[in-house]
Design an enzyme around this catalytic site. Sequence first.
Site, mmCIF file in Angstrom:
data_model
loop_
_atom_site.group_PDB
_atom_site.id
_atom_site.type_symbol
_atom_site.label_atom_id
_atom_site.label_comp_id
_atom_site.label_asym_id
_atom_site.label_seq_id
_atom_site.Cartn_x
_atom_site.Cartn_y
_atom_site.Cartn_z
ATOM 1 N N GLN A 61 -32.154 -33.731 19.539
ATOM 2 C CA GLN A 61 -32.459 -35.023 18.936
ATOM 3 C C GLN A 61 -33.961 -35.232 18.795
ATOM 4 O O GLN A 61 -34.439 -35.723 17.770
ATOM 5 C CB GLN A 61 -31.854 -36.141 19.787
ATOM 6 C CG GLN A 61 -32.135 -37.556 19.296
ATOM 7 C CD GLN A 61 -31.330 -37.930 18.078
ATOM 8 O OE1 GLN A 61 -30.336 -37.282 17.770
ATOM 9 N NE2 GLN A 61 -31.736 -38.972 17.374
ATOM 10 N N GLU A 62 -34.701 -34.867 19.817
ATOM 11 C CA GLU A 62 -36.129 -35.172 19.856
ATOM 12 C C GLU A 62 -36.963 -34.241 18.978
ATOM 13 O O GLU A 62 -37.896 -34.694 18.301
ATOM 14 C CB GLU A 62 -36.643 -35.090 21.302
ATOM 15 C CG GLU A 62 -36.170 -36.223 22.210
ATOM 16 C CD GLU A 62 -36.921 -37.521 21.949
ATOM 17 O OE1 GLU A 62 -37.773 -37.558 21.037
ATOM 18 O OE2 GLU A 62 -36.650 -38.498 22.657
ATOM 19 N N SER A 63 -36.646 -32.948 18.991
ATOM 20 C CA SER A 63 -37.554 -31.988 18.353
ATOM 21 C C SER A 63 -36.884 -30.954 17.463
ATOM 22 O O SER A 63 -37.581 -30.170 16.815
ATOM 23 C CB SER A 63 -38.349 -31.247 19.433
ATOM 24 O OG SER A 63 -37.478 -30.458 20.238
ATOM 25 N N TYR A 71 -30.294 -44.180 18.887
ATOM 26 C CA TYR A 71 -30.832 -43.029 19.598
ATOM 27 C C TYR A 71 -29.859 -42.546 20.671
ATOM 28 O O TYR A 71 -29.511 -41.361 20.732
ATOM 29 C CB TYR A 71 -32.170 -43.411 20.223
ATOM 30 C CG TYR A 71 -32.788 -42.356 21.112
ATOM 31 C CD1 TYR A 71 -33.546 -41.326 20.576
ATOM 32 C CD2 TYR A 71 -32.624 -42.402 22.496
ATOM 33 C CE1 TYR A 71 -34.129 -40.361 21.399
ATOM 34 C CE2 TYR A 71 -33.201 -41.448 23.322
ATOM 35 C CZ TYR A 71 -33.946 -40.426 22.761
ATOM 36 O OH TYR A 71 -34.513 -39.478 23.574
ATOM 37 N N VAL A 129 -30.692 -33.813 24.100
ATOM 38 C CA VAL A 129 -31.944 -34.576 23.985
ATOM 39 C C VAL A 129 -32.976 -33.756 23.213
ATOM 40 O O VAL A 129 -33.667 -34.270 22.318
ATOM 41 C CB VAL A 129 -32.492 -34.955 25.382
ATOM 42 C CG1 VAL A 129 -33.898 -35.543 25.264
ATOM 43 C CG2 VAL A 129 -31.565 -35.962 26.057
#
Length: 261
Positions: free
Chosen positions: A127-129, A225, A124
Amino acid sequence: MVRGKFFHIVLSVIMALILIGSFYVEYTIQRNWNVMDHSIMVSFLSPVISRTLKPTNLDNFPNYPFPVLRVEEIDKLIKTRIDKSTFKVAMNKNLSDKDRETISACIIQYSYLYHVDPLLITAVIEQESGFNPKVESIQGAVGLMQIMPALYNELKPQLGLSDDPTSICDNIKAGTYYLSKRIQRWNDNVYWGLVAYFAGDGGVAKIKEQGKELYDKTGTSTQQYAVAILGKLYENYLILNREFPVPANTYSINFVVRFLQ
């Protein structure tokens, strides 16, 4: 004109060979799981190929028993993911050793506190940052797990968070707690938990009611996502030479050529 067509044909053949080779590697990994060094295989392919993992039945991708991992393993994993990334992936290649070690320690601490697979949290965060603690999205989400400030402030008194939502450990604590609650809310279904993390519980309810995907401001769909994170989760197990704990008949693996993304 002819030269352009020839170049296009050659490029198409190369991409086809890459995909065929990737499928063969995946088949070989599955057939020889216990005797292969998966980290080498994944590291070799990761600059070219990424995976997505899609549940066979979206309503039947339950939480799973995950292994006990050490901080050193997460640290190795993050370093590998960053080192093997390409210019097409927004990774924080300037992440210091100290910050990477802090991220790894906090992932282990809060994953087990809130009963979420640490390799899922790592996926996560990637993927996010891209492992950038200071990044801010166009929608205003901040930090490693891209927490909205309003949500962070809501969780602050309950979790004893600091006033800084970009704090490495506090951001991971808030994000891991929130994801764990989303997974629990949707009957321990990891897929729908990820979708809820992305689009909220209302988003999941809307998708289930209308049967249509939702999109954010960047054009990313809820399914894109979720399957991207699950693909990273699968790769994380390969990199650490751990057997993927999800039954093979509950998902399918697909490949994406990175320079076509």
